[in-house]
Design a protein around this motif. Structure first.
Motif, PDB file in Angstrom:
ATOM      1  N   GLU A 285       3.217  -3.355  27.582  1.00 51.23           N
ATOM      2  CA  GLU A 285       1.954  -3.982  27.955  1.00 51.23           C
ATOM      3  C   GLU A 285       2.188  -5.270  28.751  1.00 51.23           C
ATOM      4  N   LEU A 286       3.159  -6.070  28.313  1.00 57.17           N
ATOM      5  CA  LEU A 286       3.450  -7.317  29.008  1.00 57.17           C
ATOM      6  C   LEU A 286       3.971  -7.059  30.415  1.00 57.17           C
ATOM      7  N   MET A 287       4.871  -6.085  30.535  1.00 59.05           N
ATOM      8  CA  MET A 287       5.428  -5.783  31.851  1.00 59.05           C
ATOM      9  C   MET A 287       4.348  -5.266  32.791  1.00 59.05           C
ATOM     10  N   GLY A 288       3.441  -4.448  32.260  1.00 56.73           N
ATOM     11  CA  GLY A 288       2.336  -3.969  33.088  1.00 56.73           C
ATOM     12  C   GLY A 288       1.453  -5.098  33.576  1.00 56.73           C
ATOM     13  N   CYS A 289       1.228  -6.105  32.728  1.00 56.76           N
ATOM     14  CA  CYS A 289       0.430  -7.267  33.128  1.00 56.76           C
ATOM     15  C   CYS A 289       1.123  -8.060  34.224  1.00 56.76           C
ATOM     16  N   LEU A 290       2.427  -8.308  34.080  1.00 52.75           N
ATOM     17  CA  LEU A 290       3.158  -9.088  35.073  1.00 52.75           C
ATOM     18  C   LEU A 290       3.185  -8.376  36.428  1.00 52.75           C
ATOM     19  N   VAL A 291       3.344  -7.058  36.403  1.00 50.31           N
ATOM     20  CA  VAL A 291       3.381  -6.307  37.658  1.00 50.31           C
ATOM     21  C   VAL A 291       2.017  -6.305  38.332  1.00 50.31           C
ATOM     22  N   SER A 292       0.953  -6.124  37.542  1.00 54.54           N
ATOM     23  CA  SER A 292      -0.389  -6.086  38.131  1.00 54.54           C
ATOM     24  C   SER A 292      -0.771  -7.421  38.756  1.00 54.54           C
ATOM     25  N   TRP A 293      -0.232  -8.511  38.241  1.00 57.79           N
ATOM     26  CA  TRP A 293      -0.514  -9.838  38.795  1.00 57.79           C
ATOM     27  C   TRP A 293       0.535 -10.259  39.825  1.00 57.79           C
ATOM     28  N   SER A 294       1.530  -9.394  40.086  1.00 58.94           N
ATOM     29  CA  SER A 294       2.573  -9.639  41.103  1.00 58.94           C
ATOM     30  C   SER A 294       3.357 -10.912  40.824  1.00 58.94           C
TER      31      SER A 294
END
Length: 709
Positions: A285-294
């Motif tokens: 979940e954390l990695m998905g958040c970081l990627v979505s926010w670039s």
């Protein structure tokens, strides 16, 4: 005025077409004409027979008005009395299927037209009619406008916009945490209608849609802001379970220094995380958040253990400084470890405080006994929470001055059988003196700005030195407490002191001097090696910024290589700069750090602003400025993320436990994004005021890797 004109027209028609046996009607009409003194003088003169006769046009108009009064649109004779109510401006009487009906001029709805029913139902229909033409109040309301804060105030006509009004209503609900269904409350709708009748009522579904629209727009705006920011972004995160929903939420907060060199933090996500809440799920979940926010490639530190999915070549020192453990958690674990050694002494005092604060009568007896001894202390007893070490400290600090009161009440109250012993009181006093330093550290977490690493490092060093002094205490309990705390301290020290030390070196008030002062007291004979290790780590970090600066400089200098005229570049010495960069054999970036460290430290003053200082020294130390901007943005605790849980708890109450996770995220995130903009500097101060909340051991909260290795 309209009724008076009708009266004049009636009299005019009667004078031109008199009817037999209508003399009394003419006499009754005469006073009405005199009362209508504000009407056209020619008309009045004609009816009184005192002047020029009425024109043919006026006579025709009067005749038509009389005909309209005596007959309805269906041609049937109207025997009702004159329609004097204002509501008849919006309705017409008709004969429908042999029955008297009243038709609305706007929605054409047919209502009862029987005279005995009155006009109450017509007034109610007019208020609710959605097709009526609203009155334009723009010319009756003036809106004050002020372009600048200290500029002149001008008045302009008010322009109503339903969309803008709904958006402001949605922002009000977000900022002040009002319930969504307040827009359907009768009192709220009545108030809005009295203030601005042009505002159309909205329902909960509509306002929820408006809130999500604001969320999407502000989300896009914040993404552009973070992507345009040149510095790296440290991230803090934590988990929270909503007891009223039995759902787990993860909050992810980004910290950065903006272009004006202000320390900022923004909530990126407040997302629902399905069970199980293990390391694998949280990492995903954390990695998905970081990627979505670039920001996965701009990340500087995390408050969690290393996540192996991150690309190490994009992190500082290949991820060596990635993990920044929450110092607030560490501090709590250290103290809890020490309090376990003197648990029995603390428990005896806690039992006394529990007894004398359990009922109002006992509290009165305690106050009477306190007044009888004429003690100088005015503090009240405070009952602690066992999971909060700082509340235990406050409990002991409030009870110690009343040692004699506790001993005296043993003889006055037979139910209070045993007071703490003198040994218990003495150990509690010694322990409070030692814990006072720990408690002062918590004041950093409740400052105006959330704590930065350069402020926390001296405190953590003082704590380590204090624990070493406790090892030579004459009390066995204090020695055992200190030994347990040092063991826990050293377990976490190696994880955090690298970032803390670098931030301290970049502070012109400390530099290497503070490291050289504390490390011999902490490490003893091996302190030179530890000092050199920190120095080397600082040089490696500064050197890592060299390729980025060199790349930017080279790209600006290569313009002349592509056939551009020097005059077009605007810098006639661009070729000289290229010559210097290609012929210099000295590592200028390392030399800049050497020059900085060789300078004298600045005096320590209470109003020193390190960010303003570094902003001003950008021309002298450009690379160090970039390093400082990234390092000082790193928070030393997860207080900023945990404060979002307080907001979540106010939203997800017992009566609002069905709030959808997407709506909850929109409410919390948008409130955080808009607070500075809408509420100003005062709210910005409150935003960073963080209390030292309940921080349990890591077993209570999920983590990527358990802290207790």
């Amino acid at each position: 005025m309209e009724l008076e004109e009708n009266n004049v027209q009636e009299v005019l028609a009667s004078s031109q077409n008199p009817k037999p046996n209508d003399t009394q009607d003419q006499q009754r009409a005469q006073p009405n004409v005199e009362a209508a003194g504000t009407t056209d003088g020619q008309v009045v003169g004609a009816t009184n027979g005192q002047g020029a006769a009425a024109t043919d046009k006026q006579v025709a108009e009067a005749t038509d008005a009389e005909a309209a009064r005596t007959r309805d649109e269906s041609g049937a004779e109207n025997t009702n009395k004159r329609l004097t109510s204002e509501v008849w401006r919006h309705f017409k009487k008709q004969r429908v299927d042999g029955a008297d009906k009243v038709v609305c001029n706007y929605c054409k709805k047919k209502l009862s037209g029987v005279s005995k029913n009155g006009t109450t139902h017509l007034h109610e229909h007019y208020k609710k009619c959605m097709s009526k033409k609203n009155q334009d109040i723009r010319q009756s309301i003036l809106n004050p406008r002020q372009e600048k804060k200290d500029g002149p105030v001008s008045l302009a006509a008010h322009t109503f916009d339903q969309i803008v009004s709904r958006e402001e209503l949605a922002k009000m609900i977000i900022l002040h945490e009002y319930p969504l269904n307040m827009v359907q409350h009768v009192g709220f709708r009545s108030f809005v209608n009295s203030v601005n009748p042009l505002f159309k009522p909205v329902c909960r579904t509509t306002i929820t849609s408006d809130i999500k629209g604001i969320f999407e727009r502000e989300n896009t705006k914040l993404k552009k802001l973070l992507n345009s920011n040149q510095g790296r972004v440290p991230v803090t995160t934590d988990m929270w379970t909503a007891s009223n929903q039995k759902r787990g939420y993860m909050v992810v907060t980004a910290h950065y220094i903006d272009e004006s060199w202000n320390l900022c933090n923004k909530i990126l996500r407040f997302m629902y995380v399905p069970a199980p809440h293990n390391a694998k799920t949280l990492a995903k979940e954390l990695m998905g958040c970081l990627v979505s926010w670039s920001i996965d490639c701009k990340l500087s530190t995390l408050t969690l253990d290393n996540c192996k999915k991150l690309r190490h070549d994009k992190l500082l020192l290949k991820g060596e400084l990635l993990h920044m453990k929450c110092c607030a958690h560490i501090l709590n674990l250290i103290v809890q470890q020490g309090l376990g050694a003197i648990q029995s002494e603390v428990e005896s005092i806690r039992e006394g405080v529990v007894y004398w604060t359990s009922t109002p009568k006992r509290m009165e007896n305690f106050e009477d006994a306190k007044d009888g001894l004429s003690l100088s202390s005015k503090r009240k007893l405070v009952l602690d929470c066992k999971t909060r070490w700082n509340s235990t400290y406050l409990m002991l600090a409030s009870a110690i001055p009343y040692k004699e009161v506790f001993n005296r009440l043993v003889h006055k109250d037979k139910s209070y059988k045993q007071a703490p012993s003198d040994q218990d009181w003495h150990l509690a006093q010694v322990m409070c003196e030692k814990l006072k330093l720990f408690y002062s550290v918590t004041e950093i977490f409740s400052g105006v700005k959330y704590p930065t690493a350069n402020l926390f490092f001296p405190k953590i060093c003082e704590i380590r030195m204090l624990l070493q002094e406790c090892l030579i205490s004459p009390y066995v309990e204090i020695k055992l407490m200190a030994a347990n705390m040092i063991e826990k301290f050293d377990q976490y020290w190696s994880f955090i002191h690298g970032v803390l030390a670098i931030a301290t070196i970049l502070d012109p008030r400390f530099k290497m001097k503070l490291i050289e002062y504390y490390f011999p007291k902490i490490y003893g004979d091996v302190s030179p090696q530890e000092v050199e290790r920190i120095r080397k780590l600082t040089y490696e970090l500064v050197r890592e910024y060299k390729p980025y600066d060199a790349k930017e400089t080279q790209s600006s200098l290569n313009n002349s290589e592509f056939g551009l005229d020097i005059d077009d570049c605007g810098d006639p010495l661009a070729g000289f700069d290229l010559f210097v960069s290609t012929t210099s054999t000295i590592d200028t970036y390392k030399s800049k750090l050497d020059y900085y460290l060789e300078e004298n430290v600045l005096p320590r003053t209470g109003d020193f602003d390190i960010l303003a200082c570094r902003k001003a020294n950008g021309l002298k130390y450009p690379t160090l400025q970039r390093v400082v901007r990234d390092v000082l943005a790193i928070p030393v605790s997860t207080v900023a993320s945990e404060s979002a849980f307080s907001t979540g708890g106010r939203h997800v109450t017992l009566h609002r436990n069905r709030l959808h996770p997407d709506t909850l995220e929109a409410l919390i995130c948008v409130q955080d994004w808009l607070r500075d903009e809408k509420l100003g500097a005062h709210s910005n101060k409150e935003k960073h005021l963080a209390k030292f909340e309940v921080i349990k051991d890591d077993e209570a909260g999920p983590s990527f890797v358990d802290f207790d290795i």
